[in-house]
Design an enzyme around this catalytic site. Structure first.
Site, PDB file in Angstrom:
ATOM      1  N   ASN A 252      34.625  35.233  38.406  1.00 17.51           N
ATOM      2  CA  ASN A 252      33.799  36.004  37.474  1.00 17.51           C
ATOM      3  C   ASN A 252      33.593  35.153  36.215  1.00 17.51           C
ATOM      4  O   ASN A 252      34.515  34.972  35.425  1.00 17.51           O
ATOM      5  CB  ASN A 252      34.522  37.317  37.142  1.00 17.51           C
ATOM      6  CG  ASN A 252      33.736  38.186  36.161  1.00 17.51           C
ATOM      7  OD1 ASN A 252      32.777  37.733  35.551  1.00 17.51           O
ATOM      8  ND2 ASN A 252      34.164  39.423  36.014  1.00 17.51           N
TER       9      ASN A 252
ATOM     10  N   HIS B 296      25.990  40.991  39.182  1.00 11.50           N
ATOM     11  CA  HIS B 296      27.073  40.302  38.466  1.00 11.50           C
ATOM     12  C   HIS B 296      28.197  40.011  39.456  1.00 11.50           C
ATOM     13  O   HIS B 296      28.551  40.847  40.285  1.00 11.50           O
ATOM     14  CB  HIS B 296      27.566  41.194  37.323  1.00 11.50           C
ATOM     15  CG  HIS B 296      28.788  40.675  36.643  1.00 11.50           C
ATOM     16  ND1 HIS B 296      28.897  39.364  36.222  1.00 11.50           N
ATOM     17  CD2 HIS B 296      29.962  41.274  36.295  1.00 11.50           C
ATOM     18  CE1 HIS B 296      30.081  39.194  35.647  1.00 11.50           C
ATOM     19  NE2 HIS B 296      30.747  40.337  35.690  1.00 11.50           N
TER      20      HIS B 296
ATOM     21  N   CYS C 221      30.401  41.465  29.915  1.00 11.00           N
ATOM     22  CA  CYS C 221      29.753  40.762  31.032  1.00 11.00           C
ATOM     23  C   CYS C 221      28.296  41.168  31.237  1.00 11.00           C
ATOM     24  O   CYS C 221      27.567  40.519  31.981  1.00 11.00           O
ATOM     25  CB  CYS C 221      30.532  40.977  32.328  1.00 11.00           C
ATOM     26  SG  CYS C 221      32.152  40.227  32.305  1.00 11.00           S
TER      27      CYS C 221
HETATM   28  N1  COA Z   1      48.150  38.958  43.598  1.00  7.81           N
HETATM   29  C1  COA Z   1      48.967  39.738  44.330  1.00  7.81           C
HETATM   30  N2  COA Z   1      49.107  41.056  44.103  1.00  7.81           N
HETATM   31  C2  COA Z   1      48.410  41.583  43.097  1.00  7.81           C
HETATM   32  C3  COA Z   1      47.558  40.832  42.292  1.00  7.81           C
HETATM   33  C4  COA Z   1      47.460  39.449  42.578  1.00  7.81           C
HETATM   34  N3  COA Z   1      46.651  38.622  41.876  1.00  7.81           N
HETATM   35  N4  COA Z   1      46.970  41.623  41.372  1.00  7.81           N
HETATM   36  C5  COA Z   1      47.442  42.864  41.593  1.00  7.81           C
HETATM   37  N5  COA Z   1      48.328  42.834  42.625  1.00  7.81           N
HETATM   38  C6  COA Z   1      49.075  43.943  43.196  1.00  7.81           C
HETATM   39  C7  COA Z   1      49.268  45.063  42.234  1.00  7.81           C
HETATM   40  O1  COA Z   1      50.374  44.815  41.405  1.00  7.81           O
HETATM   41  C8  COA Z   1      49.492  46.215  43.154  1.00  7.81           C
HETATM   42  O2  COA Z   1      50.815  46.189  43.594  1.00  7.81           O
HETATM   43  P1  COA Z   1      51.656  47.542  43.659  1.00  7.81           P
HETATM   44  O3  COA Z   1      50.919  48.421  44.647  1.00  7.81           O
HETATM   45  O4  COA Z   1      52.971  47.063  44.130  1.00  7.81           O
HETATM   46  O5  COA Z   1      51.643  48.078  42.276  1.00  7.81           O
HETATM   47  C9  COA Z   1      48.629  45.900  44.365  1.00  7.81           C
HETATM   48  O6  COA Z   1      48.329  44.508  44.256  1.00  7.81           O
HETATM   49  C10 COA Z   1      47.327  46.681  44.397  1.00  7.81           C
HETATM   50  O7  COA Z   1      46.765  46.641  43.101  1.00  7.81           O
HETATM   51  P2  COA Z   1      45.402  47.331  42.788  1.00  7.81           P
HETATM   52  O8  COA Z   1      45.099  47.148  41.320  1.00  7.81           O
HETATM   53  O9  COA Z   1      45.361  48.704  43.366  1.00  7.81           O
HETATM   54  O10 COA Z   1      44.438  46.405  43.644  1.00  7.81           O
HETATM   55  P3  COA Z   1      42.910  46.588  43.887  1.00  7.81           P
HETATM   56  O11 COA Z   1      42.633  46.625  45.333  1.00  7.81           O
HETATM   57  O12 COA Z   1      42.319  47.656  43.025  1.00  7.81           O
HETATM   58  O13 COA Z   1      42.354  45.199  43.367  1.00  7.81           O
HETATM   59  C11 COA Z   1      41.235  44.270  41.465  1.00  7.81           C
HETATM   60  C12 COA Z   1      42.537  44.832  42.005  1.00  7.81           C
HETATM   61  C13 COA Z   1      41.458  43.871  40.008  1.00  7.81           C
HETATM   62  C14 COA Z   1      40.859  43.054  42.271  1.00  7.81           C
HETATM   63  C15 COA Z   1      40.143  45.368  41.589  1.00  7.81           C
HETATM   64  O14 COA Z   1      40.620  46.567  41.045  1.00  7.81           O
HETATM   65  C16 COA Z   1      38.890  44.987  40.879  1.00  7.81           C
HETATM   66  O15 COA Z   1      38.210  44.061  41.259  1.00  7.81           O
HETATM   67  N6  COA Z   1      38.500  45.739  39.824  1.00  7.81           N
HETATM   68  C17 COA Z   1      37.301  45.473  39.086  1.00  7.81           C
HETATM   69  C18 COA Z   1      37.547  44.310  38.203  1.00  7.81           C
HETATM   70  C19 COA Z   1      36.288  43.804  37.581  1.00  7.81           C
HETATM   71  O16 COA Z   1      35.263  43.787  38.188  1.00  7.81           O
HETATM   72  N7  COA Z   1      36.423  43.339  36.337  1.00  7.81           N
HETATM   73  C20 COA Z   1      35.429  42.676  35.624  1.00  7.81           C
HETATM   74  C21 COA Z   1      34.325  43.566  35.212  1.00  7.81           C
HETATM   75  S1  COA Z   1      33.087  42.631  34.406  1.00  7.81           S
END
Ligand code: COA
Length: 328
Positions: A285, A255, A114
């Protein structure tokens, strides 16, 4: 004698027509509009049909060239940043070159996940500085929808498709143009965000397909922590290196991956909300297209005006990052 500066002289963008809302995703995945909106800030995204990255990129490129009034045959170099290239080879840039009729100009792809658009800008600016090119077309084009596992709610909800192109030309007398870059890569994070199979390390086999290894795999929490930290340090570095302060910046264009990452970085850097641009809500994204999509929209709605100082910051797989400071 100082090297000549490059300047962004035109922008063009394109997104596929089809919009997929969070509610639609909730019909196929165990997720909800509430979860996606609250955790990411995304409400909908554009999703391609049969189009490949080059199909989107070619439209964006034509629009940028039209805006500049420059024919495709006058372009000296095309660089395409993409994490969802048409094929392993030839380059997506080759397909775009054929589609827009760019003639014999050299073209290549740049792989920096990205962060690719910012890396590609830095390469294009270096070609202009070294007088190897007068007109460089930089294109960020991604159809990450083809690279995500549509059964994996942790990644499928995050991405959208789109393309953005900018034309780089030498800055005029007394114009600042692109002022500088701060780029980097943390090799310790190499496995945190990737498409593991399909290359020479894990060529396609029945097992790689069965194990969903041709799709984007991500350690969301680690990438989140990395992004929140690196946007701030990279932005500070490019500002400091070029003797500018946060207050000098008219528009901050990070980004577009997660609104919580954007808000926390903006807060720590000290940007008021009116100086932060985000359209993540409507596009998700879009990987290498996210920054040019923001630039185009910001310019169109009058939030980015000629003479404004713009600070762009990208990050992504690698784990890579890049900032660019430019006078619009
Ligand atoms: N819908 C519902 N629940 C979801 C889900 C979805 N789409 N995706 C994940 N969950 C659940 C998980 O399974 C987890 O459940 P659990 O506690 O029972 O295991 C819970 O939500 C929390 O997951 P977690 O990964 O801790 O959530 P988070 O607050 O960290 O958010 C992201 C997840 C991916 C949104 C966040 O980590 C993020 O944005 N990371 C950076 C990603 C990024 O920028 N990527 C591109 C880089 S270029």
């Amino acid at each position: 004698m100082s090297l000549r500066r490059a300047k962004i002289t035109a922008v063009g963008t394109f997104v596929p027509q089809r919009i997929v809302t969070n509610d639609e995703l909730s019909l196929m995945l165990d997720t909800s509009d509430e979860w996606i909106s609250a955790r990411t800030g995304i409400r909908e995204r554009h999703i391609a049909g049969k189009e490949a990255a080059s199909d989107l990129g070619a439209v964006a490129a034509r629009r940028a060239l039209e805006a500049a009034g420059v024919g495709a045959g006058k372009v000296d170099l095309i660089i395409v940043a993409s994490l969802s290239p048409d094929a392993l080879f030839p380059s997506t840039a080759s397909y775009i070159s054929a589609a827009i009729g760019a003639g014999g100009a050299p073209v290549f792809d740049l792989s920096a996940a990205c962060t690719g658009f910012i890396y590609a800008l830095s390469v294009g600016a270096a070609y202009i500085a070294s007088e190897q090119a007068e007109r460089v077309l930089i294109i960020g084009a991604d159809v990450a929808s083809k690279m995500v596992d549509w059964t994996d709610r942790r990644t499928a909800v995050l991405f959208g498709d789109g393309a953005g192109a900018v034309l780089l030309e030498p800055a005029g007398e007394g114009e600042e143009g692109i002022i500088g870059f701060s780029l980097g890569n943390d090799p310790a994070g190499v496995d945190q965000l990737s498409i593991p199979a399909g290359g020479s390390r894990l060529p396609a086999t029945e097992a790689t397909v069965a194990e969903h290894m041709h799709f984007i795999q991500m350690n969301g929490r680690e990438v989140y922590k990395f992004a929140s930290r690196i946007i701030v340090s990279s932005a500070r570095q490019v500002l400091q290196e070029h003797g500018r302060r946060v207050e000098d910046v008219d528009l901050f264009v990070p980004h577009q991956a997660n609104i919580r990452i954007i808000d926390s970085a903006a807060r720590r850097l000290g940007f008021p909300p009116e100086k932060v641009f985000s359209n993540l809500e409507r596009y998700g994204n879009t990987s290498c297209a996210s920054i040019p999509l923001c630039l185009d929209e910001a310019a169109t709605v009058g939030r980015l005006k000629r003479g404004d100082l713009v600070l762009m910051v990208g990050f992504g797989g690698g784990l890579s990052w890049g900032s660019c400071l430019a006078r619009w």
